[in-house]
Design a protein around this motif. Sequence first.
Motif, short mmCIF file in Angstrom:
data_model
loop_
_atom_site.label_atom_id
_atom_site.label_comp_id
_atom_site.label_asym_id
_atom_site.label_seq_id
_atom_site.Cartn_x
_atom_site.Cartn_y
_atom_site.Cartn_z
N HIS A 218 0.83 -1.21 0.00
CA HIS A 218 0.00 0.00 0.00
C HIS A 218 0.86 1.26 0.00
N SER A 224 2.46 5.60 -5.96
CA SER A 224 2.38 5.39 -7.40
C SER A 224 1.18 6.11 -8.00
N ASN A 225 0.03 5.96 -7.38
CA ASN A 225 -1.19 6.62 -7.85
C ASN A 225 -2.19 6.64 -6.70
N ALA A 228 -5.79 5.85 -7.57
CA ALA A 228 -6.03 4.43 -7.81
C ALA A 228 -6.16 3.70 -6.48
N SER A 232 -9.45 1.77 -5.03
CA SER A 232 -9.37 0.34 -4.72
C SER A 232 -9.75 0.07 -3.27
N ILE A 234 -8.21 1.41 -0.56
CA ILE A 234 -7.14 1.61 0.43
C ILE A 234 -7.44 2.89 1.20
N LEU B 74 -17.82 2.72 -3.44
CA LEU B 74 -17.72 1.44 -2.74
C LEU B 74 -19.08 0.76 -2.66
N LEU B 90 -4.78 2.84 -12.53
CA LEU B 90 -3.89 1.76 -12.11
C LEU B 90 -2.71 2.40 -11.40
N ALA B 91 -2.02 1.61 -10.57
CA ALA B 91 -0.78 2.09 -9.97
C ALA B 91 0.35 1.72 -10.93
N GLU B 98 -0.36 -7.26 -8.91
CA GLU B 98 -0.55 -6.40 -7.73
C GLU B 98 -1.70 -5.43 -7.96
N LEU B 102 -5.15 -5.03 -5.81
CA LEU B 102 -4.97 -3.86 -4.94
C LEU B 102 -6.24 -3.60 -4.12
N GLY B 103 -6.05 -3.50 -2.82
CA GLY B 103 -7.18 -3.28 -1.93
C GLY B 103 -7.88 -4.57 -1.54
N GLU B 105 -5.94 -7.71 -1.32
CA GLU B 105 -4.79 -8.59 -1.36
C GLU B 105 -5.06 -9.93 -0.68
N LYS B 107 -3.55 -12.78 1.66
CA LYS B 107 -2.46 -12.90 2.61
C LYS B 107 -2.08 -14.36 2.83
N ARG B 160 -9.27 -6.24 -14.24
CA ARG B 160 -9.45 -6.02 -12.81
C ARG B 160 -10.91 -5.75 -12.48
#
Lengths: 347, 253
Positions: A218, A224-225, A228, A232, A234, B74, B90-91, B98, B102-103, B105, B107, B160
């Motif tokens: 994260h 990075s963005n 984004a 997502s 976060i 959301l 996107l990152a 990844e 993202l968000g 993940e 584990k 995605r």
Amino acid sequence: MSEQATNLVYHDRASLEERLLNLLATGWIFLLLLVLVAVFYALRPEQFGSAYNIQQLAINAAIFMVLAVGQTYVIITAGIDLSVGSVLVFASVVSAKVMLFLSGEPGTTFGTTEAGWGIVAVGVLTALAAGAAWGALNGALVAYARIPALIVTLGTMGMALGFAQIITGGVDVRAMPERMVTHIGSGELLGIPVLVLIATATVIVAGIMLHLTRFGLHVYAVGSNEEAGRRSGIRVHRRLVAVYTLCGMTAGLAAVMANARFGTTTIGGHVMANLTTISAVVLGGTSLFGGKGSVFGTVVGVFIPIILLNGFVILGIPPFWQTVAMGAVLIAAVWVDQLKRRLRKRS
Amino acid sequence: MQPLLEARGISRTFGHVQALKNADFNVMPSEICALIGDNGAGKSTLVKILSGADLPDGGELLIDGRPIAFHSPLDAQAAGIATVYQDLALAPDLTPAENLFLGREIKMPGLLGAAGFLNRRRMRRLAQEQFEKLGVRLKSARVAVDALSGGQRQSVAIARAAMWAERIVILDEPTAALGVVQTQRVLDLARRIRDEGTSVVMISHNMPQVLDVADRIQVLRLGERVAEFGADEVGVDDLVRAMTSGESGEKAA
């Protein structure tokens, strides 16, 4: 982008070309470090390669290393922390004052106090908490008030140093617990200086957290963005506060190490800490634009100026040349980063 | 047939500008449905409302016939609707896998997972499965998204969305910046997503492309839906007439 490349089958391993490119791009600074070591060693093997010299190099790097690890996290989020040196000073002063007060000796005491390990532990926790508090303030202002990190940390840089001077009247606290100075500051464990062990442990924990955990991912995503990351799901604000708090805590830990090493607070001694850590982080391949970087790179970046200075001193070159050389290396490092980005865009 | 998603009488006003007035829109199960209209017809506003990024002043949204309100993106995601905007979001420094996770993940099992350790191997494998299922070909799974071509980045963003949206993927001008071959790939991707059972809403300016890929076409003009066609019963001229004059000739059910 040629269509031919698009048609390649999806495969799980990086191609040889990519790996070589990566090695060249991120590895050249490591290569530079190895070359520096090799050259200085070849020229003065007895002095440069002596156990004593290597130990001194490691000790000199230790405090700086802990600070730079925190800075790495912040810069990966596309932020910057100019306040690390001042926060170090603030945390060291508060921690020293608390330990002095608890030891029951007068405030004018010079030299060392007889404080026990309990008091030292309180001092350590105080330093960590003081650092974390400044970091949390930085993070909250950056994340929630949306003030640029450069300005926020420029502000807290002045405030933290100012408060440290107000608390002490501008005079260093010169009484540290003797146990802390002998066992942490100049102590050894299995022949390795305790300061070096602390720095190594910090590097390992920070590296694992950054590269293997969800939190670490994260951190990269936010840098990075940010948008984004937010889309997502976060919690970008919380991540930012956590990162700056972490950076403040490393400054607190560095404060303990500095107190233990020098046996006094060093109010005037960390003015350049922010710029030296930032340049170490950038040298190590972490991008100022965020999203990219590694703890290992920072380790390399920390050692380059230290090895340069050491080598110049041993060779009898005026040490002032070190700052000149460092400036040039730093500019070269950022230039390579730019080239790398352009290269990647085109590949 | 019960629409998957239905918007009834949606209105949205910005100051003096009425972006949407009493607009209807619906999405059926397992279809590609195109939303077209001239600039300023209200497409973007409608998409924002459908994806939870904006709230309507009036009207209602129904999912499977039941009223629902989206107060944030959301909420829409939770209802199974994902939107791929033109900026992709996107990152760029992270890998395709990844980005896919993202968000969300995955584990490691047990203690390591509780400590926050990622199961990168599993995420890579599932990402690979997703890409294979949708026919997305990337030159490498380990390289940062930034190093991919525009079409591949678009494909990653769409894959995605499809991975996490059970009902509807909304694509906002997905081919606007792409070359011919890459455009074709993205359209294939939209078909595959439909064939997997997720509906696709596509906003586009490109009439031949719309006719090529869509099952059904809805036309917005000046904030309301003026026409609704099956893709096999119209030509470019009909679409343009509907977009510019609001006349639809015959209105398909």
